[in-house]
Write a protein that holds these residues in place. Structure first.
Motif, PDB file in Angstrom:
ATOM      1  N   ARG A 199       0.832  -1.209   0.000  1.00  0.00           N
ATOM      2  CA  ARG A 199       0.000   0.000   0.000  1.00  0.00           C
ATOM      3  C   ARG A 199       0.871   1.265   0.000  1.00  0.00           C
ATOM      4  NH1 ARG A 199      -5.363  -1.473   1.103  1.00  0.00           N
ATOM      5  NH2 ARG A 199      -5.576  -3.637   1.831  1.00  0.00           N
ATOM      6  N   ALA A 200       1.965   1.216   0.757  1.00  0.00           N
ATOM      7  CA  ALA A 200       2.863   2.375   0.781  1.00  0.00           C
ATOM      8  C   ALA A 200       3.494   2.620  -0.585  1.00  0.00           C
ATOM      9  CB  ALA A 200       3.949   2.165   1.836  1.00  0.00           C
ATOM     10  N   ALA A 201       3.636   1.559  -1.372  1.00  0.00           N
ATOM     11  CA  ALA A 201       4.224   1.682  -2.709  1.00  0.00           C
ATOM     12  C   ALA A 201       3.189   2.070  -3.758  1.00  0.00           C
ATOM     13  CB  ALA A 201       4.896   0.370  -3.101  1.00  0.00           C
ATOM     14  N   GLY A 202       1.957   2.341  -3.338  1.00  0.00           N
ATOM     15  CA  GLY A 202       0.923   2.779  -4.269  1.00  0.00           C
ATOM     16  C   GLY A 202       0.201   1.651  -4.981  1.00  0.00           C
ATOM     17  N   GLY A 228       0.436   2.098  -9.068  1.00  0.00           N
ATOM     18  CA  GLY A 228       0.240   3.341  -9.793  1.00  0.00           C
ATOM     19  C   GLY A 228      -1.100   3.379 -10.506  1.00  0.00           C
ATOM     20  N   ASP A 229      -1.422   4.559 -11.081  1.00  0.00           N
ATOM     21  CA  ASP A 229      -2.714   4.769 -11.730  1.00  0.00           C
ATOM     22  C   ASP A 229      -2.601   5.133 -13.203  1.00  0.00           C
ATOM     23  OD1 ASP A 229      -4.143   4.328  -9.350  1.00  0.00           O
ATOM     24  OD2 ASP A 229      -3.736   6.390  -8.696  1.00  0.00           O
ATOM     25  N   SER A 230      -1.392   5.169 -13.766  1.00  0.00           N
ATOM     26  CA  SER A 230      -1.238   5.588 -15.157  1.00  0.00           C
ATOM     27  C   SER A 230      -1.774   4.518 -16.101  1.00  0.00           C
ATOM     28  CB  SER A 230       0.233   5.870 -15.473  1.00  0.00           C
ATOM     29  OG  SER A 230       0.997   4.682 -15.339  1.00  0.00           O
ATOM     30  N   ALA A 231      -2.080   4.931 -17.345  1.00  0.00           N
ATOM     31  CA  ALA A 231      -2.674   4.015 -18.315  1.00  0.00           C
ATOM     32  C   ALA A 231      -1.737   2.862 -18.664  1.00  0.00           C
ATOM     33  CB  ALA A 231      -3.067   4.782 -19.580  1.00  0.00           C
ATOM     34  N   GLY A 232      -0.446   3.097 -18.644  1.00  0.00           N
ATOM     35  CA  GLY A 232       0.501   2.050 -19.040  1.00  0.00           C
ATOM     36  C   GLY A 232       1.137   1.324 -17.884  1.00  0.00           C
ATOM     37  N   VAL A 233       0.515   1.375 -16.692  1.00  0.00           N
ATOM     38  CA  VAL A 233       1.155   0.817 -15.519  1.00  0.00           C
ATOM     39  C   VAL A 233       1.326  -0.703 -15.627  1.00  0.00           C
ATOM     40  CG1 VAL A 233      -1.031   0.577 -14.270  1.00  0.00           C
ATOM     41  CG2 VAL A 233       1.107   0.770 -12.999  1.00  0.00           C
ATOM     42  N   VAL A 234       0.351  -1.397 -16.222  1.00  0.00           N
ATOM     43  CA  VAL A 234       0.469  -2.848 -16.356  1.00  0.00           C
ATOM     44  C   VAL A 234       1.588  -3.210 -17.323  1.00  0.00           C
ATOM     45  CG1 VAL A 234      -0.720  -4.950 -17.089  1.00  0.00           C
ATOM     46  CG2 VAL A 234      -1.953  -3.218 -15.769  1.00  0.00           C
ATOM     47  N   ALA A 235       1.626  -2.520 -18.471  1.00  0.00           N
ATOM     48  CA  ALA A 235       2.689  -2.779 -19.445  1.00  0.00           C
ATOM     49  C   ALA A 235       4.055  -2.467 -18.856  1.00  0.00           C
ATOM     50  CB  ALA A 235       2.436  -1.961 -20.706  1.00  0.00           C
ATOM     51  N   ASP A 236       4.142  -1.401 -18.056  1.00  0.00           N
ATOM     52  CA  ASP A 236       5.413  -1.057 -17.420  1.00  0.00           C
ATOM     53  C   ASP A 236       5.843  -2.162 -16.463  1.00  0.00           C
ATOM     54  OD1 ASP A 236       5.451   1.302 -18.795  1.00  0.00           O
ATOM     55  OD2 ASP A 236       4.642   2.509 -17.141  1.00  0.00           O
TER      56      ASP A 236
END
Length: 292
Positions: free
Chosen positions: A212-215, A231-239
């Motif tokens: 949780r601390a790591a987002g 994270g919440d960015s669109a490419g977070v899974v691909a990253d």
């Protein structure tokens, strides 16, 4: 020991006996007595046991027209109950059976039954049929105690034999017990029981705070909260996929169960449980077990 394990209704075998609105006597009595709901407006009743006759009296008392009460040759009805049916003015056909049921267009429900008696066949209109043919007492505990299943040609039933002397059956005699194949569940489960209350039994891994601390975006996996991504960015899974493939990744498997099996026959013991071979597993090597 006295066993009082209750009974289950047995269906009557005739053509098209699975049409909608062909129901068991106990179901009709429950609808009438508990819910005050009649299952239809005109009934044909098969009364081979007191349950069927009692349901006929209940329907008559509720004002539901009863076309006929069919009493088979081998019925087990007290004479007083038959006299009560006659006293209520209900039509009775004795020594009869149901031969076939006919359904409405599309077989949405039963519309008539052909009853055969010594006087000849008769087609009776109805919008539901009530079956009180026979019952099967719960027999599983008797089997565990050493009783055996037999078959009686005359009654076409499966009586229990070899009952221990210290065990007695409440209600009917052993010779009157009929059984079906034993398999779970022994009775229908209620929908409310299957659904259950909406309760949450959340479990957290030792690394939950770090995730949780790591987002991390946490999702439930069975009873455990596990990270889906960070994270919440669109490419977070691909990253995340790229980082694992090009660099490295870490998986928290603390939720998996663990068994320690030790001893000279540990491998042979595991071979009896799992489909994989473990007895010849080399020391220092590991195998992934599928416990699904």
């Amino acid at each position: 020991m006295v066993i009082a394990a209750g009974t289950q209704d047995q269906p009557l075998v005739f053509r098209n006996n699975d049409l909608p609105n062909i129901v068991m006597a106990s179901a009709v009595q429950r609808l009438l007595r508990h819910d005050g709901v009649p299952p239809g407006s005109r009934a044909v009743i098969f009364a081979g046991i007191p349950h069927g006759a009692a349901a006929a009296l209940d329907l008559d008392d509720a004002g539901v027209p009863v076309a006929v009460v069919v009493i088979p040759q081998a019925a087990r009805l007290p004479e007083a109950m038959v006299s009560e049916l006659r006293a209520e003015g209900l039509r009775i056909v004795e020594g009869a059976t149901i031969a076939v049921a006919q359904g409405t267009r599309g077989n949405r429900r039963v519309k008539s039954l052909r009853v055969e008696s010594p006087a000849g066949p008769e087609l009776l209109d109805c919008d539901f049929a009530l079956i009180g043919a026979d019952t099967t007492p719960g027999y599983q505990l008797r089997r565990h105690a050493g009783a055996k299943l037999g078959f009686d040609e005359e009654s076409q039933s499966f009586p229990l034999t070899g009952l221990p002397a210290s065990m007695h059956l409440a209600g009917r005699s052993v010779a009157q017990i009929g059984v079906t194949t034993s398999r779970l569940p022994f009775g229908p489960e209620k929908l409310g029981l299957l659904a259950g209350p909406r309760q949450s039994h959340d479990r957290l891994t030792p690394m939950d705070g770090w995730h949780r601390a790591a987002g991390a975006k946490m999702i439930p996996a069975a009873l455990w909260w596990r990270p889906l991504c960070y994270g919440d960015s669109a490419g977070v899974v691909a990253d995340g996929v790229r980082l694992v493939r090009e660099g490295g990744g870490m998986l928290d498997v603390s939720t998996l169960g663990k068994l320690a099996v030790r001893g000279p026959d540990a491998g042979a013991f595991l071979d009896r449980i799992y489909t994989m071979a473990h007895e010849n597993q080399p020391v220092g090597r590991a195998a992934l077990l599928n416990e699904a």
